[in-house]
Design a protein around this motif. Structure first.
Motif, PDB file in Angstrom:
ATOM      1  N   LYS A 162       0.823  -1.209   0.000  1.00 47.51           N
ATOM      2  CA  LYS A 162       0.000   0.000   0.000  1.00 47.51           C
ATOM      3  C   LYS A 162       0.860   1.263   0.000  1.00 47.51           C
ATOM      4  N   THR A 163       1.901   1.271   0.834  1.00 45.62           N
ATOM      5  CA  THR A 163       2.782   2.432   0.902  1.00 45.62           C
ATOM      6  C   THR A 163       3.524   2.628  -0.416  1.00 45.62           C
ATOM      7  N   GLY A 164       4.035   1.550  -0.985  1.00 45.36           N
ATOM      8  CA  GLY A 164       4.730   1.627  -2.269  1.00 45.36           C
ATOM      9  C   GLY A 164       3.817   2.114  -3.385  1.00 45.36           C
ATOM     10  N   LYS A 165       2.567   1.698  -3.347  1.00 49.35           N
ATOM     11  CA  LYS A 165       1.614   2.132  -4.363  1.00 49.35           C
ATOM     12  C   LYS A 165       1.346   3.628  -4.251  1.00 49.35           C
ATOM     13  N   ILE A 166       1.184   4.120  -3.033  1.00 48.09           N
ATOM     14  CA  ILE A 166       0.963   5.554  -2.822  1.00 48.09           C
ATOM     15  C   ILE A 166       2.178   6.353  -3.283  1.00 48.09           C
ATOM     16  N   LEU A 167       3.371   5.892  -2.923  1.00 44.69           N
ATOM     17  CA  LEU A 167       4.588   6.584  -3.350  1.00 44.69           C
ATOM     18  C   LEU A 167       4.745   6.544  -4.868  1.00 44.69           C
ATOM     19  N   ALA A 168       4.366   5.439  -5.490  1.00 44.66           N
ATOM     20  CA  ALA A 168       4.459   5.328  -6.945  1.00 44.66           C
ATOM     21  C   ALA A 168       3.491   6.291  -7.625  1.00 44.66           C
ATOM     22  N   ILE A 169       2.312   6.463  -7.067  1.00 44.47           N
ATOM     23  CA  ILE A 169       1.350   7.414  -7.632  1.00 44.47           C
ATOM     24  C   ILE A 169       1.890   8.838  -7.514  1.00 44.47           C
ATOM     25  N   ILE A 170       2.460   9.164  -6.365  1.00 44.61           N
ATOM     26  CA  ILE A 170       3.055  10.494  -6.185  1.00 44.61           C
ATOM     27  C   ILE A 170       4.215  10.680  -7.161  1.00 44.61           C
ATOM     28  N   GLY A 171       5.075   9.676  -7.278  1.00 46.51           N
ATOM     29  CA  GLY A 171       6.201   9.748  -8.210  1.00 46.51           C
ATOM     30  C   GLY A 171       5.744   9.864  -9.652  1.00 46.51           C
ATOM     31  N   LEU A 172       4.672   9.166 -10.003  1.00 45.34           N
ATOM     32  CA  LEU A 172       4.131   9.234 -11.354  1.00 45.34           C
ATOM     33  C   LEU A 172       3.636  10.642 -11.671  1.00 45.34           C
ATOM     34  N   ILE A 173       2.939  11.250 -10.735  1.00 45.48           N
ATOM     35  CA  ILE A 173       2.421  12.609 -10.944  1.00 45.48           C
ATOM     36  C   ILE A 173       3.567  13.613 -11.051  1.00 45.48           C
ATOM     37  N   LEU A 174       4.528  13.534 -10.130  1.00 47.89           N
ATOM     38  CA  LEU A 174       5.659  14.464 -10.171  1.00 47.89           C
ATOM     39  C   LEU A 174       6.469  14.297 -11.454  1.00 47.89           C
ATOM     40  N   SER A 175       6.704  13.066 -11.850  1.00 47.34           N
ATOM     41  CA  SER A 175       7.476  12.803 -13.067  1.00 47.34           C
ATOM     42  C   SER A 175       6.745  13.300 -14.303  1.00 47.34           C
ATOM     43  N   ALA A 176       5.445  13.096 -14.351  1.00 48.91           N
ATOM     44  CA  ALA A 176       4.673  13.557 -15.505  1.00 48.91           C
ATOM     45  C   ALA A 176       4.688  15.080 -15.590  1.00 48.91           C
ATOM     46  N   ILE A 177       4.533  15.746 -14.462  1.00 51.99           N
ATOM     47  CA  ILE A 177       4.575  17.210 -14.452  1.00 51.99           C
ATOM     48  C   ILE A 177       5.938  17.709 -14.908  1.00 51.99           C
ATOM     49  N   TYR A 178       7.003  17.107 -14.391  1.00 49.89           N
ATOM     50  CA  TYR A 178       8.339  17.545 -14.760  1.00 49.89           C
ATOM     51  C   TYR A 178       8.636  17.243 -16.232  1.00 49.89           C
ATOM     52  N   LEU A 179       8.198  16.105 -16.720  1.00 49.10           N
ATOM     53  CA  LEU A 179       8.414  15.763 -18.122  1.00 49.10           C
ATOM     54  C   LEU A 179       7.670  16.734 -19.038  1.00 49.10           C
ATOM     55  N   ILE A 180       6.453  17.093 -18.688  1.00 48.43           N
ATOM     56  CA  ILE A 180       5.698  18.075 -19.463  1.00 48.43           C
ATOM     57  C   ILE A 180       6.415  19.421 -19.448  1.00 48.43           C
ATOM     58  N   PHE A 181       6.941  19.812 -18.282  1.00 52.82           N
ATOM     59  CA  PHE A 181       7.693  21.061 -18.178  1.00 52.82           C
ATOM     60  C   PHE A 181       8.913  21.036 -19.091  1.00 52.82           C
ATOM     61  N   VAL A 182       9.642  19.946 -19.112  1.00 51.55           N
ATOM     62  CA  VAL A 182      10.838  19.832 -19.961  1.00 51.55           C
ATOM     63  C   VAL A 182      10.451  19.890 -21.435  1.00 51.55           C
ATOM     64  N   ILE A 183       9.396  19.207 -21.816  1.00 53.89           N
ATOM     65  CA  ILE A 183       8.956  19.229 -23.215  1.00 53.89           C
ATOM     66  C   ILE A 183       8.552  20.637 -23.626  1.00 53.89           C
ATOM     67  N   ILE A 184       7.795  21.323 -22.777  1.00 54.46           N
ATOM     68  CA  ILE A 184       7.378  22.689 -23.097  1.00 54.46           C
ATOM     69  C   ILE A 184       8.594  23.612 -23.177  1.00 54.46           C
ATOM     70  N   THR A 185       9.549  23.444 -22.264  1.00 52.13           N
ATOM     71  CA  THR A 185      10.744  24.283 -22.280  1.00 52.13           C
ATOM     72  C   THR A 185      11.536  24.068 -23.558  1.00 52.13           C
ATOM     73  N   PHE A 186      11.752  22.830 -23.940  1.00 44.84           N
ATOM     74  CA  PHE A 186      12.496  22.560 -25.170  1.00 44.84           C
ATOM     75  C   PHE A 186      11.727  23.023 -26.398  1.00 44.84           C
ATOM     76  N   ALA A 187      10.409  22.943 -26.363  1.00 43.58           N
ATOM     77  CA  ALA A 187       9.610  23.361 -27.515  1.00 43.58           C
ATOM     78  C   ALA A 187       9.615  24.876 -27.684  1.00 43.58           C
ATOM     79  N   THR A 188       9.702  25.610 -26.581  1.00 44.99           N
ATOM     80  CA  THR A 188       9.636  27.067 -26.677  1.00 44.99           C
ATOM     81  C   THR A 188      11.007  27.713 -26.863  1.00 44.99           C
ATOM     82  N   VAL A 189      12.001  27.315 -26.079  1.00 41.20           N
ATOM     83  CA  VAL A 189      13.313  27.972 -26.163  1.00 41.20           C
ATOM     84  C   VAL A 189      14.372  27.111 -26.828  1.00 41.20           C
ATOM     85  N   GLY A 190      14.132  25.854 -26.994  1.00 40.49           N
ATOM     86  CA  GLY A 190      15.099  24.970 -27.632  1.00 40.49           C
ATOM     87  C   GLY A 190      16.250  24.604 -26.715  1.00 40.49           C
ATOM     88  N   MET A 191      17.142  23.792 -27.241  1.00 47.34           N
ATOM     89  CA  MET A 191      18.288  23.318 -26.449  1.00 47.34           C
ATOM     90  C   MET A 191      19.246  24.457 -26.126  1.00 47.34           C
TER      91      MET A 191
END
Length: 109
Positions: free
Chosen positions: A62-91
């Motif tokens: 149960k604890t691992g599942k909760i942590l995985a859900i939190i990690g999934l949300i944080l990772s998805a948010i950060y990945l979206i941020f990185v994609i938007i950053t690269f799409a707008t300003v480039g490398m």
């Protein structure tokens, strides 16, 4: 009868923790660890619900599942941020932002 530990219960907990830590690696490692932890947790939960009196270690699942859900949300948010950053300003723009932040940090210290 002696209770058995649920298969992969400790691994689910470790992968849940690693999914939160891995979100700092552009979100990819966090996503991988979170998805694996959630799949393993689903299997362990199904096994536990069939015969709860035979197994122990469900709290880790149960604890691992909760942590995985939190990690999934944080990772998805950060990945979206990185994609938007690269799409707008480039490398090049991203590298310039990092260099400016490093100069500000060194100058302010």
């Amino acid at each position: 009868m002696e209770k058995q530990t649920l298969p992969n219960s400790t691994l689910i907990l470790v992968f849940g923790i690693l999914s939160i830590v891995g979100c700092c690696c552009y979100g990819l490692l966090g996503l991988i660890f979170a998805i694996v932890a959630l799949v393993l947790a689903k299997k362990a939960t199904a096994l536990y619900t069939e015969n709860p009196e035979l197994y122990e270690g469900y709290n880790n699942v149960k604890t691992g599942k909760i942590l995985a859900i939190i990690g999934l949300i944080l990772s998805a948010i950060y990945l979206i941020f990185v994609i938007i950053t690269f799409a707008t300003v480039g490398m090049d723009g991203y590298q310039q932002m990092i260099e400016e932040m490093a100069r500000e940090y060194q100058g302010g210290a």
